[in-house]
Design an enzyme around this catalytic site. Structure first.
Site, mmCIF file in Angstrom:
data_model
loop_
_atom_site.group_PDB
_atom_site.id
_atom_site.type_symbol
_atom_site.label_atom_id
_atom_site.label_comp_id
_atom_site.label_asym_id
_atom_site.label_seq_id
_atom_site.Cartn_x
_atom_site.Cartn_y
_atom_site.Cartn_z
ATOM 1 N N SER A 56 31.148 41.353 42.111
ATOM 2 C CA SER A 56 30.207 40.761 41.149
ATOM 3 C C SER A 56 30.450 41.409 39.791
ATOM 4 O O SER A 56 31.073 42.486 39.712
ATOM 5 C CB SER A 56 28.769 41.038 41.598
ATOM 6 N N ASP A 88 32.114 37.022 41.873
ATOM 7 C CA ASP A 88 30.854 36.498 42.417
ATOM 8 C C ASP A 88 29.795 36.394 41.311
ATOM 9 O O ASP A 88 29.542 37.364 40.599
ATOM 10 C CB ASP A 88 30.383 37.460 43.518
ATOM 11 N N HIS A 89 29.163 35.229 41.194
ATOM 12 C CA HIS A 89 28.046 35.027 40.255
ATOM 13 C C HIS A 89 28.337 35.444 38.816
ATOM 14 O O HIS A 89 27.564 36.219 38.222
ATOM 15 C CB HIS A 89 26.780 35.758 40.740
ATOM 16 N N ASP A 110 28.088 30.788 37.860
ATOM 17 C CA ASP A 110 26.708 30.489 38.241
ATOM 18 C C ASP A 110 25.903 30.096 37.003
ATOM 19 O O ASP A 110 25.391 30.944 36.283
ATOM 20 C CB ASP A 110 26.116 31.735 38.918
ATOM 21 N N GLU A 140 27.493 26.330 40.981
ATOM 22 C CA GLU A 140 26.184 26.392 41.655
ATOM 23 C C GLU A 140 25.292 25.223 41.241
ATOM 24 O O GLU A 140 25.047 24.999 40.064
ATOM 25 C CB GLU A 140 25.518 27.740 41.343
ATOM 26 N N GLY A 210 19.108 38.454 49.022
ATOM 27 C CA GLY A 210 18.573 39.822 49.093
ATOM 28 C C GLY A 210 17.612 40.123 50.218
ATOM 29 O O GLY A 210 17.004 41.192 50.219
ATOM 30 N N HIS A 237 24.941 31.015 50.252
ATOM 31 C CA HIS A 237 24.558 32.239 49.529
ATOM 32 C C HIS A 237 23.339 32.862 50.183
ATOM 33 O O HIS A 237 22.612 32.208 50.914
ATOM 34 C CB HIS A 237 24.255 31.905 48.061
ATOM 35 N N GLY A 238 23.116 34.127 49.880
ATOM 36 C CA GLY A 238 21.947 34.809 50.441
ATOM 37 C C GLY A 238 22.027 34.866 51.956
ATOM 38 O O GLY A 238 21.006 34.812 52.658
HETATM 39 O O1 G3H Z 1 26.811 35.920 46.315
HETATM 40 C C1 G3H Z 1 26.447 36.774 47.133
HETATM 41 C C2 G3H Z 1 25.598 36.410 48.257
HETATM 42 O O2 G3H Z 1 24.925 35.249 48.053
HETATM 43 C C3 G3H Z 1 24.929 37.528 48.948
HETATM 44 O O3 G3H Z 1 23.582 37.340 49.304
HETATM 45 O O4 G3H Z 1 22.918 39.707 49.402
HETATM 46 O O5 G3H Z 1 21.503 37.958 50.396
HETATM 47 O O6 G3H Z 1 23.690 38.535 51.435
HETATM 48 P P1 G3H Z 1 22.886 38.443 50.187
HETATM 49 ZN ZN ZN Z 2 24.965 34.573 45.935
#
Ligand code: G3H
Ligand code: ZN
Length: 329
Positions: A56, A88-89, A110, A140, A210, A237-238
């Site tokens: 990131s 990333d992002h 993003d 995104e 997160g 994601h996430g």
């Molecule tokens: O872009 C990174 C991910 O979306 C990570 O999400 O930290 O919830 O696993 P996370």
């Molecule tokens: Zn993400």
């Protein structure tokens, strides 16, 4: 081998109905853990496991752009695992420029905090920059929020202490409606992909960045509706917070509501081919480090704790890799 282009990993995965793990690295131990996990799972399954390592802008700031990219390139050069390096992002054009200079082989731009047409305009600009160097772009659509958008740090600490089903009930109550409103709209998909020219789509389908453990269901109905609009690699994601399998949900006493599903469903029926995981690995690292230190607090050689942390991350990544390869029920 040298880094590979992310397209060479995701297009075959889309055809074969499996996913490639995209794991966030912040230091040398994480990079090694990911590669060693891929090597071990490849051996275990008797088939090669591909790997996306993500950095990131925050991680690039922490390590330095060339150090971050350099570690991944060197580690990749010493293995037979196919490794792509993704930014990333990214939220600024300058970050994309730095990543291209450092040799990244994919970029996520993003623009989800921008108004829709502005997201398209900037993403298009990134696509032109990246495609001129043969680098694919993930864009995104909708917005994948963070758990911190809804809960304070102390509330999160409290949620982490609760049984999973109770934590999910509270998150649903406070964040559920907002997360739903932020999801990508299926009718926007073709327009957005055509206008931006993006190669992969990070469409919001109900996940939250997160979350500390795999407890949260995704909206499989929305994901399927998005996937039916266009054949393009979709990105989850996430993913740290997403329930891994229906059995996993049952074990944790989490009832899936109508239209909801798990990570396994997202891969098997939702067209998800890239799965981003960061938080779960950060927690694994911290837990491994702290436990090793607690077991031997007088130890002065911090590499002992670093090795324990690296092992813990590797085992977590292996679990994900088996799931993404379709080897878990
Ligand atoms: O872009 C990174 C991910 O979306 C990570 O999400 O930290 O919830 O696993 P996370
Ligand atoms: Zn993400």
């Amino acid at each position: 081998m040298p880094l590979v282009n992310e397209k060479d990993l995701l297009l075959p995965a889309l055809e074969e109905g499996r996913a490639v793990g995209a794991f966030n690295a912040n230091n040398m131990e994480m990079v090694q853990a990911f590669i060693w996990a891929a090597e071990e799972v490849s051996k275990e399954l008797g088939e090669p496991v591909d790997l996306i390592i993500q950095v990131s802008p925050g991680a690039a700031k922490y390590a330095g752009w060339s150090m971050a990219a350099g570690m991944v390139k060197i580690a990749a050069s010493e293995t037979d695992i196919r490794v792509a390096l993704n930014l990333d992002h990214a939220t600024e054009i300058d970050q994309v420029k730095k990543a291209l200079e450092a040799g990244f082989t994919a970029v996520l731009f993003d623009g989800s905090s921008l108004p829709f047409e502005e997201n398209i305009r900037l993403t298009r600009q990134v696509v032109e920059m990246c495609h001129s160097r043969g680098v694919p772009v993930e864009a995104e659509l909708g917005k994948i929020p963070r758990i911190e958008d809804y809960f304070s740090q102390s509330e999160i600490a409290y949620l982490r202490s609760l049984p999973a089903a109770e934590a999910v009930r509270i998150i649903r109550e406070r964040a559920g409606k907002s997360v739903e409103e932020l999801m990508a709209k299926p009718e926007d998909v073709e327009y957005f992909v055509k206008k931006t020219g993006c190669d992969f789509l990070a469409a919001a389908f109900g996940s939250i960045h997160g979350i500390w453990d795999d407890i949260w269901p995704i909206r499989l109905d929305r994901l399927i509706a998005i996937q039916e609009r266009m054949r393009i690699p979709l990105v989850s994601h996430g993913s740290s917070g997403i329930l891994m399998t229906p059995k996993d949900a049952e074990r944790k006493g989490i009832k899936l509501l109508k239209g909801e599903g798990t990570l396994l469903d997202a891969i098997k029926t939702g067209g998800v081919t890239k799965v981003n995981v960061a938080t779960a690995l950060s927690i694994a690292f911290i837990d491994g480090f702290i436990e090793a230190w607690r077991a031997n607090p007088s130890e002065k050689d911090f590499r002992k704790f670093g090795s324990a942390a690296r092992d813990r991350v590797k085992e977590k990544v292996k679990e994900y890799m088996r799931l993404f390869a379709g080897k878990v029920e």
